[in-house]
Design an enzyme around this catalytic site. Structure first.
Site, PDB file in Angstrom:
ATOM      1  N   ARG A   1       0.831  -1.210   0.000  1.00 40.66           N
ATOM      2  CA  ARG A   1       0.000   0.000   0.000  1.00 40.66           C
ATOM      3  C   ARG A   1       0.872   1.269   0.000  1.00 40.66           C
ATOM      4  O   ARG A   1       1.043   1.902  -1.041  1.00 40.66           O
ATOM      5  CB  ARG A   1      -0.947  -0.032   1.219  1.00 40.66           C
ATOM      6  CG  ARG A   1      -2.086   0.966   1.167  1.00 40.66           C
ATOM      7  CD  ARG A   1      -1.729   2.363   1.577  1.00 40.66           C
ATOM      8  NE  ARG A   1      -1.176   2.449   2.923  1.00 40.66           N
ATOM      9  CZ  ARG A   1      -0.648   3.556   3.428  1.00 40.66           C
ATOM     10  NH1 ARG A   1      -0.616   4.665   2.707  1.00 40.66           N
ATOM     11  NH2 ARG A   1      -0.117   3.581   4.643  1.00 40.66           N
ATOM     12  N   ASP A   2       1.475   1.614   1.110  1.00 38.71           N
ATOM     13  CA  ASP A   2       2.304   2.829   1.171  1.00 38.71           C
ATOM     14  C   ASP A   2       3.450   2.715   0.166  1.00 38.71           C
ATOM     15  O   ASP A   2       3.829   3.682  -0.502  1.00 38.71           O
ATOM     16  CB  ASP A   2       2.857   2.993   2.603  1.00 38.71           C
ATOM     17  CG  ASP A   2       3.154   4.438   2.960  1.00 38.71           C
ATOM     18  OD1 ASP A   2       3.466   5.218   2.055  1.00 38.71           O
ATOM     19  OD2 ASP A   2       3.097   4.785   4.157  1.00 38.71           O
TER      20      ASP A   2
ATOM     21  N   CYS B   1       4.004   9.523   0.186  1.00 37.88           N
ATOM     22  CA  CYS B   1       2.622   9.971   0.018  1.00 37.88           C
ATOM     23  C   CYS B   1       2.590  10.999  -1.102  1.00 37.88           C
ATOM     24  O   CYS B   1       3.355  11.968  -1.085  1.00 37.88           O
ATOM     25  CB  CYS B   1       2.103  10.572   1.320  1.00 37.88           C
ATOM     26  SG  CYS B   1       0.430  11.198   1.155  1.00 37.88           S
TER      27      CYS B   1
ATOM     28  N   ASN C   1       9.073   4.511   3.499  1.00 42.89           N
ATOM     29  CA  ASN C   1       8.958   4.109   4.905  1.00 42.89           C
ATOM     30  C   ASN C   1      10.288   3.524   5.359  1.00 42.89           C
ATOM     31  O   ASN C   1      11.098   3.103   4.536  1.00 42.89           O
ATOM     32  CB  ASN C   1       7.908   2.995   5.041  1.00 42.89           C
ATOM     33  CG  ASN C   1       6.520   3.481   4.746  1.00 42.89           C
ATOM     34  OD1 ASN C   1       6.134   3.593   3.593  1.00 42.89           O
ATOM     35  ND2 ASN C   1       5.776   3.768   5.774  1.00 42.89           N
TER      36      ASN C   1
HETATM   37  P1  HMG Z   1     -13.082  14.007  -3.802  1.00 48.64           P
HETATM   38  O1  HMG Z   1     -12.647  14.466  -5.154  1.00 48.64           O
HETATM   39  O2  HMG Z   1     -13.498  15.019  -2.796  1.00 48.64           O
HETATM   40  O3  HMG Z   1     -14.224  12.900  -3.889  1.00 48.64           O
HETATM   41  O4  HMG Z   1     -11.893  13.126  -3.201  1.00 48.64           O
HETATM   42  P2  HMG Z   1     -15.636  12.919  -4.549  1.00 48.64           P
HETATM   43  O5  HMG Z   1     -16.544  12.220  -3.609  1.00 48.64           O
HETATM   44  O6  HMG Z   1     -15.992  14.298  -5.006  1.00 48.64           O
HETATM   45  O7  HMG Z   1     -15.428  11.998  -5.847  1.00 48.64           O
HETATM   46  C1  HMG Z   1     -14.601  12.354  -6.936  1.00 48.64           C
HETATM   47  C2  HMG Z   1     -14.536  11.166  -7.891  1.00 48.64           C
HETATM   48  O8  HMG Z   1     -13.839  10.087  -7.279  1.00 48.64           O
HETATM   49  C3  HMG Z   1     -15.918  10.613  -8.245  1.00 48.64           C
HETATM   50  O9  HMG Z   1     -15.825  10.057  -9.567  1.00 48.64           O
HETATM   51  C4  HMG Z   1     -16.093   9.484  -7.265  1.00 48.64           C
HETATM   52  O10 HMG Z   1     -16.971   8.474  -7.715  1.00 48.64           O
HETATM   53  C5  HMG Z   1     -14.676   8.942  -7.161  1.00 48.64           C
HETATM   54  P3  HMG Z   1     -16.477  10.812 -10.840  1.00 48.64           P
HETATM   55  O11 HMG Z   1     -17.900  11.019 -10.493  1.00 48.64           O
HETATM   56  O12 HMG Z   1     -15.692  12.108 -10.954  1.00 48.64           O
HETATM   57  O13 HMG Z   1     -16.205   9.857 -11.974  1.00 48.64           O
HETATM   58  N1  HMG Z   1     -14.443   8.345  -5.834  1.00 48.64           N
HETATM   59  C6  HMG Z   1     -14.054   7.076  -5.651  1.00 48.64           C
HETATM   60  N2  HMG Z   1     -13.791   6.063  -6.481  1.00 48.64           N
HETATM   61  C7  HMG Z   1     -13.415   4.882  -5.935  1.00 48.64           C
HETATM   62  N3  HMG Z   1     -13.283   4.693  -4.614  1.00 48.64           N
HETATM   63  C8  HMG Z   1     -13.506   5.693  -3.741  1.00 48.64           C
HETATM   64  C9  HMG Z   1     -13.930   6.937  -4.255  1.00 48.64           C
HETATM   65  N4  HMG Z   1     -14.244   8.115  -3.670  1.00 48.64           N
HETATM   66  C10 HMG Z   1     -14.550   8.956  -4.636  1.00 48.64           C
HETATM   67  N5  HMG Z   1     -13.358   5.491  -2.441  1.00 48.64           N
HETATM   68  C11 HMG Z   1     -11.191  11.308  -1.791  1.00 48.64           C
HETATM   69  C12 HMG Z   1     -11.947  12.621  -1.878  1.00 48.64           C
HETATM   70  C13 HMG Z   1     -11.041  11.006  -0.331  1.00 48.64           C
HETATM   71  C14 HMG Z   1     -11.995  10.231  -2.478  1.00 48.64           C
HETATM   72  C15 HMG Z   1      -9.811  11.464  -2.516  1.00 48.64           C
HETATM   73  O14 HMG Z   1      -9.185  12.634  -2.084  1.00 48.64           O
HETATM   74  C16 HMG Z   1      -8.918  10.279  -2.251  1.00 48.64           C
HETATM   75  O15 HMG Z   1      -9.180   9.179  -2.706  1.00 48.64           O
HETATM   76  N6  HMG Z   1      -7.817  10.499  -1.518  1.00 48.64           N
HETATM   77  C17 HMG Z   1      -6.915   9.423  -1.152  1.00 48.64           C
HETATM   78  C18 HMG Z   1      -5.594   9.985  -0.822  1.00 48.64           C
HETATM   79  C19 HMG Z   1      -4.636   8.895  -0.443  1.00 48.64           C
HETATM   80  O16 HMG Z   1      -4.844   7.718  -0.676  1.00 48.64           O
HETATM   81  N7  HMG Z   1      -3.507   9.312   0.152  1.00 48.64           N
HETATM   82  C20 HMG Z   1      -2.478   8.393   0.581  1.00 48.64           C
HETATM   83  C21 HMG Z   1      -2.873   7.600   1.769  1.00 48.64           C
HETATM   84  S1  HMG Z   1      -2.585   8.435   3.307  1.00 48.64           S
HETATM   85  C22 HMG Z   1      -0.892   8.179   3.598  1.00 48.64           C
HETATM   86  O17 HMG Z   1      -0.184   7.723   2.760  1.00 48.64           O
HETATM   87  C23 HMG Z   1      -0.340   8.472   4.968  1.00 48.64           C
HETATM   88  C24 HMG Z   1      -0.062   7.211   5.790  1.00 48.64           C
HETATM   89  O18 HMG Z   1       0.845   6.354   5.136  1.00 48.64           O
HETATM   90  C25 HMG Z   1       0.504   7.604   7.150  1.00 48.64           C
HETATM   91  C26 HMG Z   1       1.677   8.577   7.066  1.00 48.64           C
HETATM   92  O19 HMG Z   1       2.702   8.245   6.414  1.00 48.64           O
HETATM   93  O20 HMG Z   1       1.532   9.653   7.651  1.00 48.64           O
HETATM   94  C27 HMG Z   1      -1.361   6.430   6.033  1.00 48.64           C
HETATM   95 MG    MG Z   2       2.988   6.552   5.194  1.00 47.45          MG
END
Ligand code: HMG
Ligand code: MG
Length: 305
Positions: free
Chosen positions: A17-18, A244, A253
């Site tokens: 994942r990450d 990220c 990581n």
């Molecule tokens: P948004 O644009 O506000 O969402 O994004 P929306 O509800 O307006 O939807 C936009 C489009 O995305 C739509 O499609 C939805 O259907 C689709 P369209 O109508 O335009 O064709 N959609 C989805 N499709 C599939 N699965 C879904 C989904 N949701 C919406 N779940 C949202 C908001 C949260 C969805 C977006 O910003 C997002 O997916 N963000 C994910 C970011 C991410 O994964 N970041 C990395 C993980 S966090 C990390 O790495 C940190 C960590 O490792 C810890 C650390 O290191 O600190 C955990």
């Molecule tokens: Mg991370």
């Protein structure tokens, strides 16, 4: 002399994942499954499989459903297979394919949260409250992630008080564990020591994991400081992959190999077979056409040549 170190640690492998969410090359589901299969042969008890996020935001995780179904078949039932879920759509899809543990995620910083999931920290908690209630109803386990715990790419240092409040809110959601994320790898040993003392004062160490990125080469030192404070749950990524997309400049990581080497040197039990782990990392690094950032793995691979 190092005193009172934990005798045993728990390693959460976040490579699939990450590790893969920030890579330029988007691998085939088949390659990801082979990587997961190899990781499954290492003795790791938890492997984070994927994220049910928007494929527009993170195309690298676009095959979440197919990947999870495949991984669920490949891996022993005793291996936990958490997946990140950001919203209702992600939750419903995850549930449909049989995910039994979700990871909900937020941060201490509004600016980062806005970029990462398009809402404020406050809004993220109202989203997550709804998801957590559904998960409890459905018998799905919940883990929590707090990003930017040691610093934010947009806001700099965030107060410890803010971190403690966010962690507390996660526990109120009913998560069994909160992972404290050094998203951009800025944490330093002194800071880690100070923050862990505050966390230890407020919460149970058995429910806190450390998630260090190794951007500035401090991750294994930070792990050692965590061990000295009695913390024993660590997220890591095989080969040191990771990052990220919404945290510019953040690199991988802490490498699982570097952690295992450290634990071995201290006689700490971890349950992971280092040689099998190296095979998994070699496989995925070759698919990504990438060199490892793990010092231990680099040294091992060069001695094999
Ligand atoms: P948004 O644009 O506000 O969402 O994004 P929306 O509800 O307006 O939807 C936009 C489009 O995305 C739509 O499609 C939805 O259907 C689709 P369209 O109508 O335009 O064709 N959609 C989805 N499709 C599939 N699965 C879904 C989904 N949701 C919406 N779940 C949202 C908001 C949260 C969805 C977006 O910003 C997002 O997916 N963000 C994910 C970011 C991410 O994964 N970041 C990395 C993980 S966090 C990390 O790495 C940190 C960590 O490792 C810890 C650390 O290191 O600190 C955990
Ligand atoms: Mg991370």
């Amino acid at each position: 002399m190092l005193m009172n170190l934990p005798k045993k640690v728990k390693v959460i492998e976040v490579g699939p994942r990450d590790g893969l969410q920030n890579e330029k090359l988007i691998l085939s589901t088949e390659d990801k499954l082979q990587y997961i299969k190899l990781l499954g042969q290492t003795g790791l008890s938890t492997i984070e499989i994927t994220s049910f996020v928007s494929p527009k935001a993170i195309p690298q995780m676009g095959d979440a459903s197919e990947l999870f179904k495949g991984a669920d078949k490949l891996l022993s039932e005793s291996i936990n297979k958490p997946c990140l879920v950001p919203n209702l759509k992600g939750y419903e899809t995850a549930l449909e394919v049989g995910v039994k543990e979700i990871a909900l995620f937020s941060a201490t910083s509004d600016s980062f949260t806005q970029k990462n999931i398009n809402c404020s920290v406050e809004e993220s908690f109202s989203r997550m409250t709804e998801l957590a209630n559904m998960a409890k109803r459905d018998g799905v386990q919940i883990r929590g992630y707090v990003s930017t715990a040691f610093g934010c790419p947009y806001e700099g240092k965030i107060s410890v008080d803010k971190l403690l409040k966010v962690v507390e809110r996660f526990f109120k959601l009913g998560v069994y564990e909160v992972s404290i994320g050094d998203t951009i790898g800025v944490a330093t040993p002194g800071q880690v020591n100070e923050i862990l003392k505050s966390l230890d004062h407020e919460f149970d160490k058995d429910k806190l994991a450390m998630h260090f990125h190794d951007t500035r080469g401090m991750a294994t030192t930070n792990v050692l400081v965590s061990l000295e404070n009695g913390f024993y749950i660590f997220d890591s990524s095989s080969g040191g992959l990771g990052g990220c997309p919404y945290a510019k400049g953040a690199s991988g990581n802490v490498a699982t190999e570097d952690l295992i080497y450290l634990f071995n040197s201290l006689g700490i039990e971890h349950g992971v077979d280092l040689n099998s782990l190296i095979e998994a990392s070699k496989f995925i690094l070759e698919k990504l056409q990438k060199e490892t950032t793990s010092k231990f793995l680099k040294a091992t691979l060069s001695s094999e040549k």
